[in-house]
Design a protein around this motif. Structure first.
Motif, mmCIF file in Angstrom:
data_model
loop_
_atom_site.group_PDB
_atom_site.id
_atom_site.type_symbol
_atom_site.label_atom_id
_atom_site.label_comp_id
_atom_site.label_asym_id
_atom_site.label_seq_id
_atom_site.Cartn_x
_atom_site.Cartn_y
_atom_site.Cartn_z
ATOM 1 N N VAL A 1 9.117 5.036 15.595
ATOM 2 C CA VAL A 1 8.570 3.770 15.115
ATOM 3 C C VAL A 1 8.043 3.987 13.699
ATOM 4 O O VAL A 1 7.081 4.739 13.509
ATOM 5 C CB VAL A 1 7.438 3.277 16.040
ATOM 6 N N PRO A 2 8.659 3.369 12.703
ATOM 7 C CA PRO A 2 8.141 3.544 11.336
ATOM 8 C C PRO A 2 6.785 2.864 11.189
ATOM 9 O O PRO A 2 6.551 1.778 11.727
ATOM 10 C CB PRO A 2 9.209 2.865 10.463
ATOM 11 N N ILE A 3 5.898 3.515 10.480
ATOM 12 C CA ILE A 3 4.558 2.965 10.241
ATOM 13 C C ILE A 3 4.614 2.138 8.970
ATOM 14 O O ILE A 3 4.679 2.678 7.865
ATOM 15 C CB ILE A 3 3.515 4.091 10.132
ATOM 16 N N LEU A 4 4.600 0.821 9.139
ATOM 17 C CA LEU A 4 4.767 -0.090 8.011
ATOM 18 C C LEU A 4 3.763 -1.229 8.099
ATOM 19 O O LEU A 4 3.512 -1.755 9.186
ATOM 20 C CB LEU A 4 6.181 -0.688 8.006
ATOM 21 N N LYS A 45 -5.253 7.885 -0.065
ATOM 22 C CA LYS A 45 -5.877 6.704 -0.666
ATOM 23 C C LYS A 45 -5.326 6.475 -2.072
ATOM 24 O O LYS A 45 -5.231 7.395 -2.877
ATOM 25 C CB LYS A 45 -7.395 6.894 -0.720
ATOM 26 N N GLY A 46 -4.962 5.234 -2.331
ATOM 27 C CA GLY A 46 -4.387 4.883 -3.617
ATOM 28 C C GLY A 46 -2.880 4.785 -3.606
ATOM 29 O O GLY A 46 -2.294 4.266 -4.572
ATOM 30 N N ASP A 47 -2.210 5.291 -2.541
ATOM 31 C CA ASP A 47 -0.758 5.179 -2.467
ATOM 32 C C ASP A 47 -0.339 3.716 -2.308
ATOM 33 O O ASP A 47 -1.039 2.915 -1.695
ATOM 34 C CB ASP A 47 -0.214 5.985 -1.280
ATOM 35 N N ILE A 48 0.831 3.399 -2.838
ATOM 36 C CA ILE A 48 1.422 2.083 -2.665
ATOM 37 C C ILE A 48 2.367 2.134 -1.470
ATOM 38 O O ILE A 48 3.234 3.004 -1.393
ATOM 39 C CB ILE A 48 2.182 1.634 -3.924
ATOM 40 N N VAL A 49 2.184 1.209 -0.527
ATOM 41 C CA VAL A 49 3.040 1.137 0.660
ATOM 42 C C VAL A 49 3.834 -0.154 0.602
ATOM 43 O O VAL A 49 3.273 -1.228 0.357
ATOM 44 C CB VAL A 49 2.204 1.197 1.954
ATOM 45 N N ASN A 50 5.144 -0.035 0.822
ATOM 46 C CA ASN A 50 6.038 -1.187 0.794
ATOM 47 C C ASN A 50 6.834 -1.221 2.089
ATOM 48 O O ASN A 50 7.422 -0.203 2.472
ATOM 49 C CB ASN A 50 6.992 -1.081 -0.413
ATOM 50 N N PRO A 51 6.878 -2.350 2.791
ATOM 51 C CA PRO A 51 7.600 -2.393 4.074
ATOM 52 C C PRO A 51 9.098 -2.207 3.940
ATOM 53 O O PRO A 51 9.766 -1.946 4.943
ATOM 54 C CB PRO A 51 7.257 -3.787 4.615
ATOM 55 N N LEU A 52 9.653 -2.328 2.754
ATOM 56 C CA LEU A 52 11.092 -2.195 2.577
ATOM 57 C C LEU A 52 11.507 -0.806 2.121
ATOM 58 O O LEU A 52 12.554 -0.303 2.518
ATOM 59 C CB LEU A 52 11.596 -3.242 1.564
ATOM 60 N N MET A 53 10.705 -0.167 1.288
ATOM 61 C CA MET A 53 11.143 1.087 0.675
ATOM 62 C C MET A 53 10.199 2.261 0.905
ATOM 63 O O MET A 53 10.633 3.407 0.840
ATOM 64 C CB MET A 53 11.315 0.885 -0.837
ATOM 65 N N ARG A 54 8.931 2.003 1.183
ATOM 66 C CA ARG A 54 7.987 3.109 1.263
ATOM 67 C C ARG A 54 7.160 3.039 2.536
ATOM 68 O O ARG A 54 6.024 2.562 2.547
ATOM 69 C CB ARG A 54 7.058 3.105 0.042
#
Length: 373
Positions: free
Chosen positions: A38-41, A208-217
């Motif tokens: 299960v990807p964590i998004l 902390k500070g990372d950018i999370v994107n549901p499509l690529m990251r």
């Protein structure tokens, strides 16, 4: 000369025996304990603000994993909450205006009654003595009465408008504001990512500070606790399509658990072959493009509880399935040739079981020594 016939007969019988064994007791080396990760998004993009778990922690369903920056969503919630408070204040103000409208109605009715009484008095005096009251004064009083009657209608209309505000307009506005508040709260809740199922985190290197994107990251991977620990998914040859049945007894030996035979049972046989699936595209499909024939997908589960203990998810296994004619053999009307043939089929299954055990014994040698390790 006679020896050649004996050798030929032995070769023929051997081929027949092997054909019976491999057909009625199919085997495959393509058995895998597949599992899904299960990807964590998050549901939206954002910058990580807070992390609640470690890199490889075990989490329970509903446990918080991390939170994104929610300043914008919190502002939207506060704005929606203030809008609800504003409508509540307008409702209280409308109730006050309603009380004022009642007072104005009473005042207008009193003025109207006073003007009407004065008009009736003047009219009666003129009727008794025409010279006492001038006609112009009567007309003036009549106009005053009409004006004060119109004032009553205006105040009544104003009251109805306030009542409409209280009964329908403001409640509708409040419901819209509450819906906007609920939507803003939902958007705020989406900034916190929860574990959908119990499991273990893998490749969770979020900071902390990372950018999370549901499509690529994605933030990492969640492996469910029960993933790959309940069944094997095996691919048997298409030739065994008529042999594989639900309820067949099976056995398996896995590379990750050598020298062990796991009793299993066939719980499901997929009634289609994956290689025949068609995806809509701008090109026609040519059957010659399917180079490798697909297999019959069969689901195998341990025959006894705890049969998969010690087998890591994703393990490759060798599996045998055995045809069982016990119920057919118990029929009284069964002919002797068929009875003998079915007995032979059930008996030669022992040969395949012995072969599987030899494979389990040789598997470590083949993997560690003969493969070049």
């Amino acid at each position: 000369y006679e020896l050649r016939y004996g050798i030929t007969a032995c070769i023929g019988l051997t081929i027949v025996l092997l054909t019976l064994i491999l057909y009625f007791h199919p085997s495959t080396s393509s058995a895998v304990s597949f599992y899904r990760t299960v990807p964590i998004l998050p549901e939206g993009s954002g910058r990580v603000e807070e992390i609640y778990v470690g890199m490889r922690d075990r989490v329970e369903a509903g446990q918080r994993i991390f939170r994104l920056d929610s300043a914008q969503q919190e502002a939207a919630v506060e704005t929606a909450r203030r809008r609800v408070a504003e409508i509540d204040a307008a409702l209280e103000l409308a109730k006050t205006e309603l009380a004022g409208a009642d007072a104005r109605i009473q005042e207008a009715q009193s003025s109207y009654k006073q003007a009407l009484d004065e008009l009736e008095t003047k009219t009666e005096l003129q009727r008794r003595n025409a010279g006492t009251v001038a006609p112009r004064e009567i007309e003036k009083l009549a106009n005053i009465v009409e004006g004060r009657q119109a004032a009553i209608s205006a105040v009544m209309a104003s009251k109805q408008s306030v009542e409409s505000q209280i009964s329908s307009v403001l409640p509708a506005q409040r419901k819209s504001a509450e819906a906007a508040l609920a939507q803003a709260q939902v958007e705020l809740d989406k900034t916190v990512v929860y574990a959908g199922v119990a499991g273990r985190l893998e490749q969770f290197t979020l900071r902390k500070g990372d950018i999370v994107n549901p499509l690529m990251r994605p933030a990492g991977v969640l492996i469910p606790t029960e993933a790959g620990r309940k069944a094997l998914i095996a691919g048997f040859s298409q030739l065994e399509a008529q042999v594989m049945k639900v309820g067949m007894v099976a056995e398996a030996t896995c590379i990750s658990m050598p020298l062990t035979i796991i009793p299993m049972v066939v719980t499901e046989v997929q009634d289609l072959i994956a290689t025949g699936q068609v995806r809509a595209s701008d090109q026609l499909i040519d059957a010659q493009q399917v180079i490798r024939p697909g297999t019959i997908t069969v689901f195998l589960e341990p025959l006894f509880a705890g049969g998969f203990d010690g087998v890591p998810p994703g393990s490759n296994c060798i599996a045998n399935a055995y045809t069982n004619n016990h119920d057919v053999l118990s029929e009284e009307e069964l002919s002797t040739p068929k009875w003998l043939f079915l007995h032979v089929i059930d008996t030669v299954g022992v040969v395949h079981a012995i072969i599987l055990r030899f494979q389990a014994l040789l598997l470590p040698v083949k993997t560690l020594v003969l493969s070049g390790h």
